[in-house]
Design a protein around this motif. Structure first.
Motif, PDB file in Angstrom:
ATOM      1  N   ARG A  30      35.015  32.219  40.712  1.00  8.00           N
ATOM      2  CA  ARG A  30      35.893  31.777  40.839  1.00  8.00           C
ATOM      3  C   ARG A  30      37.171  33.376  41.077  1.00  8.00           C
ATOM      4  O   ARG A  30      37.539  33.592  41.332  1.00  8.00           O
ATOM      5  CB  ARG A  30      36.046  30.787  39.633  1.00  8.00           C
ATOM      6  CG  ARG A  30      38.115  30.668  39.765  1.00  8.00           C
ATOM      7  CD  ARG A  30      38.070  29.992  38.208  1.00  8.00           C
ATOM      8  NE  ARG A  30      39.950  30.327  37.851  1.00  8.00           N
ATOM      9  CZ  ARG A  30      40.344  29.861  37.621  1.00  8.00           C
ATOM     10  NH1 ARG A  30      39.659  28.419  36.006  1.00  8.00           N
ATOM     11  NH2 ARG A  30      41.305  29.519  37.485  1.00  8.00           N
ATOM     12  N   LYS A  31      36.148  34.187  40.281  1.00  6.62           N
ATOM     13  CA  LYS A  31      36.880  36.218  40.352  1.00  6.62           C
ATOM     14  C   LYS A  31      36.423  36.094  41.788  1.00  6.62           C
ATOM     15  O   LYS A  31      37.627  37.085  42.301  1.00  6.62           O
ATOM     16  CB  LYS A  31      36.379  36.350  39.009  1.00  6.62           C
ATOM     17  CG  LYS A  31      36.388  35.830  37.809  1.00  6.62           C
ATOM     18  CD  LYS A  31      35.862  36.678  36.768  1.00  6.62           C
ATOM     19  CE  LYS A  31      36.360  36.087  35.100  1.00  6.62           C
ATOM     20  NZ  LYS A  31      36.170  37.084  33.767  1.00  6.62           N
ATOM     21  N   GLU A  34      38.943  34.687  43.841  1.00  7.86           N
ATOM     22  CA  GLU A  34      40.118  34.986  44.022  1.00  7.86           C
ATOM     23  C   GLU A  34      40.691  36.310  44.650  1.00  7.86           C
ATOM     24  O   GLU A  34      41.091  36.726  44.521  1.00  7.86           O
ATOM     25  CB  GLU A  34      40.862  35.018  42.612  1.00  7.86           C
ATOM     26  CG  GLU A  34      40.562  33.083  41.721  1.00  7.86           C
ATOM     27  CD  GLU A  34      40.972  33.261  40.509  1.00  7.86           C
ATOM     28  OE1 GLU A  34      40.373  34.262  39.622  1.00  7.86           O
ATOM     29  OE2 GLU A  34      41.308  32.137  40.345  1.00  7.86           O
ATOM     30  N   GLU A  37      40.813  35.666  48.093  1.00 10.43           N
ATOM     31  CA  GLU A  37      42.166  35.962  48.586  1.00 10.43           C
ATOM     32  C   GLU A  37      43.099  36.715  48.169  1.00 10.43           C
ATOM     33  O   GLU A  37      44.238  37.417  48.855  1.00 10.43           O
ATOM     34  CB  GLU A  37      42.744  34.804  47.482  1.00 10.43           C
ATOM     35  CG  GLU A  37      43.805  33.924  47.240  1.00 10.43           C
ATOM     36  CD  GLU A  37      44.778  32.411  46.879  1.00 10.43           C
ATOM     37  OE1 GLU A  37      45.321  31.814  47.361  1.00 10.43           O
ATOM     38  OE2 GLU A  37      44.127  32.644  45.448  1.00 10.43           O
ATOM     39  N   ARG A  38      42.825  37.653  46.519  1.00 10.98           N
ATOM     40  CA  ARG A  38      43.947  38.369  46.782  1.00 10.98           C
ATOM     41  C   ARG A  38      44.162  39.847  47.960  1.00 10.98           C
ATOM     42  O   ARG A  38      44.759  40.289  48.724  1.00 10.98           O
ATOM     43  CB  ARG A  38      43.602  39.350  45.602  1.00 10.98           C
ATOM     44  CG  ARG A  38      44.471  38.572  44.208  1.00 10.98           C
ATOM     45  CD  ARG A  38      44.608  39.778  42.889  1.00 10.98           C
ATOM     46  NE  ARG A  38      43.036  40.222  42.722  1.00 10.98           N
ATOM     47  CZ  ARG A  38      41.817  39.539  42.374  1.00 10.98           C
ATOM     48  NH1 ARG A  38      42.242  37.957  41.672  1.00 10.98           N
ATOM     49  NH2 ARG A  38      40.554  39.846  41.913  1.00 10.98           N
ATOM     50  N   LEU A  57      39.188  29.289  49.747  1.00 13.09           N
ATOM     51  CA  LEU A  57      40.359  30.276  49.432  1.00 13.09           C
ATOM     52  C   LEU A  57      41.325  28.743  49.096  1.00 13.09           C
ATOM     53  O   LEU A  57      41.755  28.382  48.929  1.00 13.09           O
ATOM     54  CB  LEU A  57      41.170  31.048  50.975  1.00 13.09           C
ATOM     55  CG  LEU A  57      40.441  32.065  51.031  1.00 13.09           C
ATOM     56  CD1 LEU A  57      41.110  32.729  51.963  1.00 13.09           C
ATOM     57  CD2 LEU A  57      40.702  32.991  49.907  1.00 13.09           C
ATOM     58  N   LYS A  60      41.256  26.619  46.142  1.00 13.13           N
ATOM     59  CA  LYS A  60      40.904  27.766  44.700  1.00 13.13           C
ATOM     60  C   LYS A  60      41.976  27.123  43.471  1.00 13.13           C
ATOM     61  O   LYS A  60      41.766  26.817  42.044  1.00 13.13           O
ATOM     62  CB  LYS A  60      42.092  28.650  44.913  1.00 13.13           C
ATOM     63  CG  LYS A  60      42.174  30.003  43.835  1.00 13.13           C
ATOM     64  CD  LYS A  60      43.138  30.194  44.381  1.00 13.13           C
ATOM     65  CE  LYS A  60      44.248  31.159  42.796  1.00 13.13           C
ATOM     66  NZ  LYS A  60      45.527  30.789  42.883  1.00 13.13           N
ATOM     67  N   ASP A  61      42.269  25.855  43.836  1.00 14.33           N
ATOM     68  CA  ASP A  61      42.996  25.482  42.839  1.00 14.33           C
ATOM     69  C   ASP A  61      41.933  24.077  42.122  1.00 14.33           C
ATOM     70  O   ASP A  61      42.546  24.028  40.900  1.00 14.33           O
ATOM     71  CB  ASP A  61      44.867  24.530  43.053  1.00 14.33           C
ATOM     72  CG  ASP A  61      45.607  25.620  43.648  1.00 14.33           C
ATOM     73  OD1 ASP A  61      45.887  26.090  42.745  1.00 14.33           O
ATOM     74  OD2 ASP A  61      46.643  25.409  44.344  1.00 14.33           O
TER      75      ASP A  61
END
Length: 63
Positions: A30-31, A34, A37-38, A57, A60-61
């Protein structure tokens, strides 16, 4: 200096390493997902790595 297509390369490689170490289970990465994604947001998704990881991506939710 990396071209726009090479932006987010480190994050994409980090995801591949994480997935390999964790049996290709995205929830365990997950990290790093993310972080990609950033990076993609920062470069307005103008990187080849953002398109290739769009499935992760998009999930992610769910992670």
């Amino acid at each position: 200096m990396p071209t726009s297509k090479d932006l987010c390369n480190k994050e994409a490689c980090d995801i591949q390493s994480c997935l390999k170490k964790n049996g290709f289970i995205p929830e365990r990465c997950r990290k790093v997902i993310e972080a990609l994604e950033r990076c993609c947001e920062k470069c307005s998704y103008n990187s080849k790595h953002c398109g290739s990881m769009s499935r992760l991506l998009g999930r992610k939710d769910e992670l």
